[in-house]
Scaffold this motif. Structure first.
Motif, PDB file in Angstrom:
ATOM      1  N   ARG A 119     -68.761 -38.641 -21.611  1.00 51.95           N
ATOM      2  CA  ARG A 119     -67.858 -39.165 -20.582  1.00 51.95           C
ATOM      3  C   ARG A 119     -66.418 -38.774 -20.922  1.00 51.95           C
ATOM      4  N   VAL A 131     -59.227 -46.543 -19.903  1.00 50.62           N
ATOM      5  CA  VAL A 131     -60.275 -47.555 -20.038  1.00 50.62           C
ATOM      6  C   VAL A 131     -61.672 -47.039 -19.695  1.00 50.62           C
ATOM      7  N   MET A 132     -61.764 -46.050 -18.795  1.00 47.08           N
ATOM      8  CA  MET A 132     -63.093 -45.525 -18.431  1.00 47.08           C
ATOM      9  C   MET A 132     -63.619 -44.548 -19.463  1.00 47.08           C
ATOM     10  N   TRP A 139     -60.674 -47.684 -26.821  1.00 48.56           N
ATOM     11  CA  TRP A 139     -61.088 -48.378 -25.588  1.00 48.56           C
ATOM     12  C   TRP A 139     -60.651 -49.845 -25.627  1.00 48.56           C
ATOM     13  N   ARG A 143     -58.662 -51.616 -22.694  1.00 49.36           N
ATOM     14  CA  ARG A 143     -59.255 -52.756 -21.963  1.00 49.36           C
ATOM     15  C   ARG A 143     -58.323 -53.968 -22.077  1.00 49.36           C
ATOM     16  N   SER A 322     -62.416 -46.518  -8.942  1.00 49.05           N
ATOM     17  CA  SER A 322     -62.454 -47.375  -7.758  1.00 49.05           C
ATOM     18  C   SER A 322     -62.654 -46.635  -6.449  1.00 49.05           C
ATOM     19  N   THR A 325     -66.387 -44.822  -5.430  1.00 51.40           N
ATOM     20  CA  THR A 325     -67.470 -45.819  -5.467  1.00 51.40           C
ATOM     21  C   THR A 325     -67.381 -46.747  -4.254  1.00 51.40           C
ATOM     22  N   ASN A 391     -76.276 -44.846 -15.453  1.00 51.26           N
ATOM     23  CA  ASN A 391     -75.290 -45.252 -16.451  1.00 51.26           C
ATOM     24  C   ASN A 391     -75.773 -44.689 -17.788  1.00 51.26           C
ATOM     25  N   ARG A 393     -75.448 -44.994 -22.403  1.00 48.48           N
ATOM     26  CA  ARG A 393     -74.881 -45.478 -23.649  1.00 48.48           C
ATOM     27  C   ARG A 393     -75.260 -44.504 -24.753  1.00 48.48           C
ATOM     28  N   PRO A 458     -75.527 -52.968 -11.143  1.00 50.13           N
ATOM     29  CA  PRO A 458     -74.795 -51.868 -10.494  1.00 50.13           C
ATOM     30  C   PRO A 458     -73.363 -51.753 -10.984  1.00 50.13           C
ATOM     31  N   PHE A 459     -72.830 -52.830 -11.574  1.00 47.73           N
ATOM     32  CA  PHE A 459     -71.464 -52.784 -12.098  1.00 47.73           C
ATOM     33  C   PHE A 459     -71.479 -52.805 -13.624  1.00 47.73           C
ATOM     34  N   ARG A 464     -68.249 -53.894 -21.343  1.00 49.93           N
ATOM     35  CA  ARG A 464     -67.665 -52.807 -20.541  1.00 49.93           C
ATOM     36  C   ARG A 464     -67.981 -52.977 -19.065  1.00 49.93           C
ATOM     37  N   CYS A 466     -67.753 -53.487 -15.185  1.00 54.93           N
ATOM     38  CA  CYS A 466     -66.752 -52.999 -14.228  1.00 54.93           C
ATOM     39  C   CYS A 466     -65.672 -54.060 -14.009  1.00 54.93           C
ATOM     40  N   GLY A 468     -63.562 -53.907 -11.512  1.00 53.61           N
ATOM     41  CA  GLY A 468     -63.137 -53.984 -10.121  1.00 53.61           C
ATOM     42  C   GLY A 468     -64.204 -54.440  -9.141  1.00 53.61           C
TER      43      GLY A 468
END
Ligand code: HEM
Length: 587
Positions: A119, A131-132, A139, A143, A322, A325, A391, A393, A458-459, A464, A466, A468
């Motif tokens: 990523r 942050v992403m 991070w 954050r 943001s 999505t 997603n 990890r 989904p978030f 970590r 989401c 938003g």
């Protein structure tokens, strides 16, 4: 002589590589045995050096059914098998849709997992470190900087949404019979979220929907703000293509990529520079029409840091997280409403009951979140398409996942340090054992009284999660509510054909959202009158208005509703907060 030395070096390298890989395998086998782990099922190794699966997955993504391909591929290994190991060349990765494993990675063993290096590598040219994209200590710093801003109540600004929604509606040409022209809503939503997002972040919108509103002084002094969206999309397109190649993404080169990244960064730098020149304390308190002070993320972050690079990176990270999505979620919501007239009808009734049919009547945050069916529609849309269908990890140390090993899949699985673990959220959201035999139907009512936890992420979840989600869902619900006040019918204008999922990082409809809408009131002035030349204009705006009218709407077979279902709303779902303990799943 030179050849001899070269050969010697090559042999030495191969011997070293073979020896280290042998040692690593022995170490892993010992560790696995010590921890009582068993091997998970293996994905079939196909093609040259096992690259067959990667090629298939890239092809499926190009053919716009990537998330479905992943689901079907896992099911073909075994419908009850939820964790597999896949190997591509020298690269082993784990794919898991097992809720116990998700919980471990996001919560109970989250100290052993973080996002992978891909990523960061894929995004850093455009987004920088924020942050992403960052991991570990870097991070935590990001954050800690941005999270407090998202922990406020009622962050989403409904006035902001309304102003830009007005601009969106003016993009839709109406005809004389009370219907709009055929329109592709999808690009309109992407411009809309760019405009709301940029205003939320920088304090001023880039006005992609209304370039004519760009202040004259900007034209003179600013970088290429008019093409901000274009550069952002072009840069992201390249990142998507690289992302599909995982660790081998660097092999793809495109000489225009750095130019697009620079153009985007120049725009953000311009906003940041203007803000810093005013000094940290010079916060312009602007009152919105509802009397609430306007929230600007840059103003808030500038109180904590005056480092222009840090500000640029955090703002771009959040814009990236943001914009597409949320636009995809809006697009898909209307995509399904156009195919499910009974859902549209039920939803519209709820909207009118709560907010009247007057599109100028006040909508408040609390009342919006109290609309149960509206929430069901949004959740079901997210479930069916998986807005972020994948997603991931990576293990930060040698560790384990609690399930997936052995013939019965119940033993722990050893995860060596550095191993990437893919989390196919779309597939999780289509597991029949979790969602029932009607899993492939679009059925908002399934959310009534439904409790969920690690089976619906989904978030993301845990540390970590989401930041938003409340913002995204409020914005989507607001747009749905207003549009359904204004229009009393929606018609699918797309020909028959399977659902197409254009999966980049988020998943948007590959065929757009081709609809026409019927104005509830003939007095309504929410759309433009359509002059005869309008069809050509529609094309220039990317509205698809000039495309040939197609066959009457049909419902994709996979999403057929077999019966009418009754619905009774229940008020149980107002908890939103990023403030809750991180382990609690709130969607
Ligand atoms: C439908 C819309 C959205 C979806 C489906 C979505 C989904 C996600 C997902 C899956 C992640 C990754 C979590 C992980 O790595 O496990 C994420 C992270 C993030 N999202 Fe969203 N998101 C949406 C909208 C938004 C919005 C509107 C904002 C900001 C206004 C936002 C801000 C963020 C941030 C800052 C992160 C990074 C969190 C971190 O790594 O600490 N997202 N989102």
């Amino acid at each position: 002589m030179a050849i001899f030395v070269g050969l010697l070096v090559l042999v030495a390298l191969i011997s070293y590589k073979t020896f280290s890989s042998f040692r690593l395998r022995r170490h892993n086998a010992e560790q696995a045995a010590l921890r009582g782990c068993q091997e998970p099922a293996k994905a079939p190794r196909k093609g040259f050096l096992g690259t067959g699966m990667l090629v298939e997955s890239i092809r499926a993504t190009r053919q716009e059914w990537g998330p479905v391909w992943m689901h079907q591929t896992l099911n073909s290994i075994g419908e009850t098998i939820h964790t597999v190991k896949a190997s591509v060349a020298d690269y082993d990765l784990i794919i898991t849709r097992d809720t116990e494993n998700i919980k471990a990675m996001f919560a109970t063993q989250s100290q052993d997992f973080d996002i992978g290096t891909h990523r960061e590598n894929a995004f850093k040219s455009l987004l920088g470190l924020g942050v992403m994209t960052t991991r570990q200590e870097r991070w935590k710093h990001s954050r800690a900087l941005v999270r407090p801003q998202f922990a406020r109540d009622n962050l989403a600004d409904l006035d902001l949404f309304q102003r830009h929604l007005d601009a969106l509606l003016q993009r839709i040409p109406r005809t004389e019979d009370g219907w709009t022209a055929k329109v592709d809503l999808s690009p309109l939503f992407f411009n809309f979220t760019l405009d709301t997002g940029s205003e939320f972040l920088f304090g001023q919108s880039v006005n992609s929907q209304t370039p004519e509103k760009t202040p004259a002084m900007w034209e003179a002094n600013a970088p290429d703000l008019r093409n901000f969206g274009h550069h952002l999309d072009a840069a992201k397109h390249m990142i998507d293509r690289r992302g599909a190649l995982t660790k081998y993404g660097w092999l793809l080169r495109d000489s225009t990529f750095p130019k697009h990244c620079k153009a985007v960064q120049d725009c953000v730098d311009w906003f940041v520079k203007n803000r810093l020149e005013r000094g940290a304390d010079d916060e312009k308190v602007i009152e919105t029409p509802s009397g609430k002070p306007k929230f600007v993320l840059l103003d808030q972050l500038a109180k904590d840091t005056s480092d222009p690079l840090e500000l640029r990176c955090e703002l771009l990270n959040i814009l990236h997280a943001s914009r597409d999505t949320t636009a995809s979620l809006m697009g898909w919501s209307f995509y399904f409403l156009a195919r499910y007239p009974d859902v549209f009808k039920t939803l519209r009734e709820e909207i009118i009951d709560n907010f009247t049919a007057n599109p100028e009547a006040e909508i408040t945050f609390n009342k919006l979140w109290a609309c149960q069916y509206l929430q069901y529609v949004v959740k079901e849309t997210i479930r069916v398409v998986g807005i972020v269908p994948m997603n991931e990890r990576a293990a930060t140390c040698d560790t384990t996942l609690p399930r997936g090993g052995g013939a019965d899949g119940l033993s722990p699985v050893f995860v060596p340090k550095g191993t990437q673990v893919l989390i196919p959220t779309y597939s999780m959201q289509h597991r029949e054992d979790i969602w029932g035999p009607d899993v492939d139907e679009y059925k908002p009512e399934r959310w009534q009284d439904r409790k969920f936890g690690w089976d619906f992420i989904p978030f993301g979840g845990g540390v970590r999660q989401c930041l938003g989600q409340q913002f995204a869902r409020t914005e989507t619900m607001y747009v749905l509510a207003r549009v359904l006040q204004i229009f009393d019918q929606i018609e699918n204008m797309e020909g028959p054909g399977p659902i197409k999922m254009h999966h980049t990082i988020e998943n948007r409809s590959g065929t757009g959202v081709q609809v026409r809408l019927h104005l509830a009131s003939t007095e309504s002035n929410f759309c433009r009158e359509q002059p005869t030349s309008e069809l050509k204009l529609g094309r220039a705006l990317g509205l698809g208005a000039d495309r040939p009218m197609v066959a009457p709407p049909t419902t994709p077979a996979a999403y057929c509703r077999d019966e009418e279902r009754q619905y009774e709303p229940k008020l149980d779902d107002l908890g939103l907060g990023v403030d809750r303990p991180e382990e609690v799943m709130v969607v």
